[in-house]
Design a protein around this motif. Structure first.
Motif, PDB file in Angstrom:
ATOM      1  N   MET A   1       0.774  -1.452   0.378  1.00 43.75           N
ATOM      2  CA  MET A   1      -0.157  -0.563   0.000  1.00 43.75           C
ATOM      3  C   MET A   1       0.798   1.792   0.094  1.00 43.75           C
ATOM      4  N   ASP A   2       0.839   2.108  -0.829  1.00 45.25           N
ATOM      5  CA  ASP A   2       1.360   3.306  -1.022  1.00 45.25           C
ATOM      6  C   ASP A   2       1.251   4.085   0.228  1.00 45.25           C
ATOM      7  N   LEU A   3       1.838   5.873  -0.023  1.00 43.58           N
ATOM      8  CA  LEU A   3       1.289   6.647   0.303  1.00 43.58           C
ATOM      9  C   LEU A   3      -0.028   7.353   0.517  1.00 43.58           C
ATOM     10  N   ILE A   4      -0.133   7.849  -1.004  1.00 40.19           N
ATOM     11  CA  ILE A   4      -1.201   7.751  -1.831  1.00 40.19           C
ATOM     12  C   ILE A   4      -2.515   7.887  -1.323  1.00 40.19           C
ATOM     13  N   THR A   5      -2.404   5.574  -0.673  1.00 41.55           N
ATOM     14  CA  THR A   5      -3.744   5.308  -0.693  1.00 41.55           C
ATOM     15  C   THR A   5      -3.977   5.369   0.301  1.00 41.55           C
ATOM     16  N   LEU A   6      -2.889   5.577   1.383  1.00 44.36           N
ATOM     17  CA  LEU A   6      -3.148   5.563   3.420  1.00 44.36           C
ATOM     18  C   LEU A   6      -3.907   6.678   3.554  1.00 44.36           C
ATOM     19  N   LEU A   7      -3.388   8.043   2.935  1.00 41.87           N
ATOM     20  CA  LEU A   7      -3.809   9.476   2.777  1.00 41.87           C
ATOM     21  C   LEU A   7      -5.535   9.567   2.510  1.00 41.87           C
ATOM     22  N   ILE A   8      -5.218   8.848   1.478  1.00 47.74           N
ATOM     23  CA  ILE A   8      -6.808   8.521   0.558  1.00 47.74           C
ATOM     24  C   ILE A   8      -8.136   7.885   1.194  1.00 47.74           C
ATOM     25  N   GLY A   9      -7.585   6.957   2.147  1.00 55.33           N
ATOM     26  CA  GLY A   9      -7.901   6.551   3.323  1.00 55.33           C
ATOM     27  C   GLY A   9      -8.301   6.914   4.753  1.00 55.33           C
ATOM     28  N   PHE A  10      -7.034   7.635   4.864  1.00 58.33           N
ATOM     29  CA  PHE A  10      -7.434   8.316   5.796  1.00 58.33           C
ATOM     30  C   PHE A  10      -8.831   9.656   6.278  1.00 58.33           C
ATOM     31  N   ILE A  11      -8.266   9.990   4.871  1.00 60.14           N
ATOM     32  CA  ILE A  11      -9.350  11.350   4.841  1.00 60.14           C
ATOM     33  C   ILE A  11     -10.599  10.516   5.293  1.00 60.14           C
ATOM     34  N   ALA A  12     -10.801   9.376   4.496  1.00 53.73           N
ATOM     35  CA  ALA A  12     -12.312   8.474   3.752  1.00 53.73           C
ATOM     36  C   ALA A  12     -12.705   8.609   5.203  1.00 53.73           C
ATOM     37  N   LEU A  13     -11.760   8.229   6.659  1.00 57.80           N
ATOM     38  CA  LEU A  13     -12.338   7.319   7.814  1.00 57.80           C
ATOM     39  C   LEU A  13     -13.134   9.263   8.549  1.00 57.80           C
ATOM     40  N   GLU A  14     -11.880  10.257   7.859  1.00 56.65           N
ATOM     41  CA  GLU A  14     -11.831  11.412   8.724  1.00 56.65           C
ATOM     42  C   GLU A  14     -13.419  11.486   8.529  1.00 56.65           C
ATOM     43  N   LYS A  99     -11.845  28.307  12.066  1.00 57.47           N
ATOM     44  CA  LYS A  99     -10.929  28.042  10.852  1.00 57.47           C
ATOM     45  C   LYS A  99     -10.154  27.060  10.835  1.00 57.47           C
ATOM     46  N   SER A 100     -10.459  26.473  12.327  1.00 56.79           N
ATOM     47  CA  SER A 100     -10.001  24.932  12.792  1.00 56.79           C
ATOM     48  C   SER A 100     -10.173  24.394  11.245  1.00 56.79           C
ATOM     49  N   ILE A 101     -11.392  24.353  11.187  1.00 59.02           N
ATOM     50  CA  ILE A 101     -12.115  23.809   9.584  1.00 59.02           C
ATOM     51  C   ILE A 101     -10.956  23.055   8.086  1.00 59.02           C
ATOM     52  N   PHE A 102     -10.770  24.526   8.326  1.00 60.10           N
ATOM     53  CA  PHE A 102      -9.723  24.568   7.462  1.00 60.10           C
ATOM     54  C   PHE A 102      -8.205  23.069   7.442  1.00 60.10           C
ATOM     55  N   PHE A 103      -8.453  23.019   8.731  1.00 61.68           N
ATOM     56  CA  PHE A 103      -6.584  22.769   8.502  1.00 61.68           C
ATOM     57  C   PHE A 103      -7.032  21.315   8.895  1.00 61.68           C
ATOM     58  N   ILE A 104      -8.288  20.731   9.708  1.00 61.07           N
ATOM     59  CA  ILE A 104      -9.170  19.284   9.634  1.00 61.07           C
ATOM     60  C   ILE A 104      -9.659  18.760   8.583  1.00 61.07           C
ATOM     61  N   GLN A 105     -10.091  19.578   7.585  1.00 60.92           N
ATOM     62  CA  GLN A 105     -10.451  19.369   6.446  1.00 60.92           C
ATOM     63  C   GLN A 105     -10.217  19.100   4.985  1.00 60.92           C
ATOM     64  N   ALA A 106      -9.437  20.417   5.003  1.00 59.41           N
ATOM     65  CA  ALA A 106      -8.916  20.936   3.892  1.00 59.41           C
ATOM     66  C   ALA A 106      -7.388  20.845   3.848  1.00 59.41           C
ATOM     67  N   LEU A 107      -6.945  20.906   4.762  1.00 58.06           N
ATOM     68  CA  LEU A 107      -5.567  20.577   4.964  1.00 58.06           C
ATOM     69  C   LEU A 107      -5.006  19.254   4.027  1.00 58.06           C
ATOM     70  N   PRO A 108      -5.374  18.351   4.665  1.00 57.90           N
ATOM     71  CA  PRO A 108      -4.983  17.040   4.477  1.00 57.90           C
ATOM     72  C   PRO A 108      -5.571  16.677   2.954  1.00 57.90           C
ATOM     73  N   SER A 109      -6.128  17.029   2.662  1.00 57.61           N
ATOM     74  CA  SER A 109      -6.716  16.882   1.258  1.00 57.61           C
ATOM     75  C   SER A 109      -5.699  17.784   0.115  1.00 57.61           C
ATOM     76  N   VAL A 110      -5.218  19.368   0.382  1.00 54.56           N
ATOM     77  CA  VAL A 110      -4.365  19.628  -0.495  1.00 54.56           C
ATOM     78  C   VAL A 110      -3.642  19.028  -0.307  1.00 54.56           C
ATOM     79  N   ILE A 111      -2.770  18.618   0.763  1.00 54.08           N
ATOM     80  CA  ILE A 111      -1.974  17.711   1.151  1.00 54.08           C
ATOM     81  C   ILE A 111      -1.170  16.752  -0.775  1.00 54.08           C
ATOM     82  N   THR A 112      -2.783  15.585  -0.032  1.00 54.63           N
ATOM     83  CA  THR A 112      -2.910  14.610  -0.851  1.00 54.63           C
ATOM     84  C   THR A 112      -2.928  15.115  -2.104  1.00 54.63           C
ATOM     85  N   LEU A 113      -3.709  15.780  -2.511  1.00 57.26           N
ATOM     86  CA  LEU A 113      -4.266  16.279  -3.656  1.00 57.26           C
ATOM     87  C   LEU A 113      -2.382  17.041  -4.940  1.00 57.26           C
TER      88      LEU A 113
END
Length: 120
Positions: A1-14, A99-113
């Protein structure tokens, strides 16, 4: 399993967690504590929260779909689409609610993208 798959899985779980919090725990002590809500405010806003939770469920489902789709090109397109949706929702939530919504929700997706674009 690669890093991108792990990150997408984490965001999906989130986002599955957001669904649970917003649809089922909003008026419960844990939900009220997490969102700093009085019992009255939680009761008054529970239908809106459940609607938000449902949308988070759709986002989570889309990311899971991107992980299991057998066609790599479609999987890529699905992941990019749903990550962009999450980024936009996180930016708007960070601007309009907390503002915390940006860091909790958007930032992990920005990094993954970004990683998807760099590593693909």
């Amino acid at each position: 399993m690669d890093l991108i798959t792990l990150l997408i899985g984490f965001i999906a779980l989130e986002h599955l967690g957001f669904l649970i919090l917003e649809m089922f725990l909003w008026t419960k002590p844990l939900g009220r504590k997490i969102f700093s809500l009085s019992k009255e405010k939680a009761e008054a806003s529970k239908a809106l929260a459940a609607n938000q939770g449902l949308y988070n469920g759709f986002l989570s489902s889309g990311l899971w779909w991107s992980l299991i789709h057998p066609n790599p090109d479609i999987s890529y397109q699905l992941s990019v689409f749903f990550l962009i949706c999450i980024i936009l929702a996180g930016i708007y939530g960070g601007y309009s609610v907390n503002k915390s919504i940006f860091f909790i929700q958007a930032l992990p997706s920005v990094i993954t993208l970004i990683l998807i674009q760099v590593l693909s």
